[in-house]
Design an enzyme around this catalytic site. Structure first.
Site, mmCIF file in Angstrom:
data_model
loop_
_atom_site.group_PDB
_atom_site.id
_atom_site.type_symbol
_atom_site.label_atom_id
_atom_site.label_comp_id
_atom_site.label_asym_id
_atom_site.label_seq_id
_atom_site.Cartn_x
_atom_site.Cartn_y
_atom_site.Cartn_z
ATOM 1 N N SER A 94 -0.587 2.359 -28.671
ATOM 2 C CA SER A 94 -0.940 3.779 -28.567
ATOM 3 C C SER A 94 -1.989 4.247 -29.569
ATOM 4 O O SER A 94 -2.367 5.423 -29.541
ATOM 5 C CB SER A 94 0.312 4.647 -28.712
ATOM 6 O OG SER A 94 1.077 4.588 -27.536
ATOM 7 N N LYS A 97 -4.785 6.080 -27.997
ATOM 8 C CA LYS A 97 -4.832 7.517 -27.721
ATOM 9 C C LYS A 97 -5.800 8.263 -28.638
ATOM 10 O O LYS A 97 -6.210 9.393 -28.311
ATOM 11 C CB LYS A 97 -3.436 8.112 -27.815
ATOM 12 C CG LYS A 97 -2.479 7.627 -26.723
ATOM 13 C CD LYS A 97 -1.126 8.306 -26.831
ATOM 14 C CE LYS A 97 -0.189 7.901 -25.696
ATOM 15 N NZ LYS A 97 0.353 6.538 -25.850
ATOM 16 N N SER A 151 2.986 10.749 -28.825
ATOM 17 C CA SER A 151 2.523 9.562 -28.095
ATOM 18 C C SER A 151 2.993 9.577 -26.640
ATOM 19 O O SER A 151 3.387 8.543 -26.093
ATOM 20 C CB SER A 151 2.998 8.287 -28.796
ATOM 21 O OG SER A 151 2.066 7.251 -28.627
#
Length: 317
Positions: A94, A97, A151
């Site tokens: 993640s 992101k 997340s």
């Protein structure tokens, strides 16, 4: 046998069937309690991360970090203060992101526009769930907030899907931005980080943190500790995935965590420490809280280094 004898035999059998048999109780000292035996299910061997498979954890470092990759950079001087396997290219989970958020912000799209989570945002890579049910409608700004703070994978996917030209155009924009930043070891295939094909190196991620930390909105959203979001008629509380934000010993300007099995535990941050603005990258950390423990080891080590370099008072002659 006579009828009389037959009758007597039958009566005795009936009497015996009604008679209670009294058994002697064993002494208390002789009584043994039988403990139930716990049958343990066989534990499946853990799937090795890409870093483990490459032997990166065998590389020693002075702090005995659980992360196979670690990198600390002075953001103002570009001086590398700590380096362990900085060029290793690994899945980044993640941490992806951060690039997703940067592309969204730089697109200039309205943060007030409402986006809806659909079946297209379902995780077909790992089969994970989400608190954002299909049909949930939030503003682009709220989606960005949840993607960075908590997340949220469906939020990140919805952001990419609602980019002009759709998801393919969004991923192309992610890779184009990485190229423009000189992130030569970086490649993206989707906006959430669920795919192990989203890969980068610590040195590349330091460049990404350097750029994203200069965007006030991304700094604010990524360091937000919690937020209540209206999901239909309910107010649902979301929290940050980084516990260090609540630690008074840390002054964090931007952060992002990540985890998938192939990547291990990951963490990137911009933090002010020992009078310096630092960029910190930890990848492929093994253990539930190991990335946080590694960050703490690094903080203490950097603080000790700063004390050692401070000149003492001049000696009077």
């Amino acid at each position: 046998m006579s009828l009389a004898l037959a009758f007597v035999g039958t009566a005795e059998a009936a009497t015996a069937s009604k008679t209670k048999v009294i058994k002697a109780k064993p002494a208390a000292s002789q009584v043994r309690k039988v403990r139930p035996v716990a049958v343990r299910k066989p534990v499946a061997p853990a799937v090795p991360t890409f870093g483990m498979a490459a032997g990166l954890h065998a590389v020693e470092d002075p702090l005995a970090l659980r992360s196979s990759v670690a990198y600390v950079l002075d953001q103002n001087t570009n001086e590398v203060l700590f380096s362990k396997n900085p060029q290793a290219v690994l899945p980044i989970a993640s941490i992806t992101k951060l690039m997703t958020a940067l592309v969204v912000v730089e697109s200039g799209l309205s943060m007030d526009e409402k986006l809806t989570v659909t079946e297209d945002d379902k995780d077909t890579e790992k089969g994970t769930g989400s608190r954002l049910a299909f049909g949930t409608t939030l503003t682009r700004g709220d989606m960005l907030h949840l993607a960075l703070m908590s997340s949220e994978n469906r939020a990140a996917h919805a952001l990419g899907r609602n980019y002009p030209g759709g998801l393919d155009a969004f991923v192309a924009a992610m890779n184009a931005k990485a190229q423009s930043l000189g992130m030569a070891d970086t490649h993206y295939v989707e906006p959430t980080g669920l795919s192990s094909r989203n890969q980068s190196s610590a040195a590349d991620l330091a460049k990404l943190v350097n750029v994203t930390s200069q965007v006030p909105l991304l700094r604010d959203l990524s360091t937000s500790r919690e937020a209540r979001v209206a999901l239909g008629k309910r107010l649902v509380q979301f929290r940050s995935t980084n516990g260090l934000l609540s630690n008074p010993l840390w002054d964090i300007g931007l952060q992002k965590t990540g985890f998938i099995n192939e990547a291990g535990k990951c963490l990137v941050m911009q933090a002010r420490m020992a009078g310096r603005q630092l960029i910190m990258v930890f990848l492929d950390s093994s253990g539930k809280a190991s990335r946080i423990a590694d960050a703490e080891r690094m903080r203490k080590w950097l603080s000790e280094q700063a004390v050692e370099t401070v000149p003492g008072p001049a000696t009077k002659l």
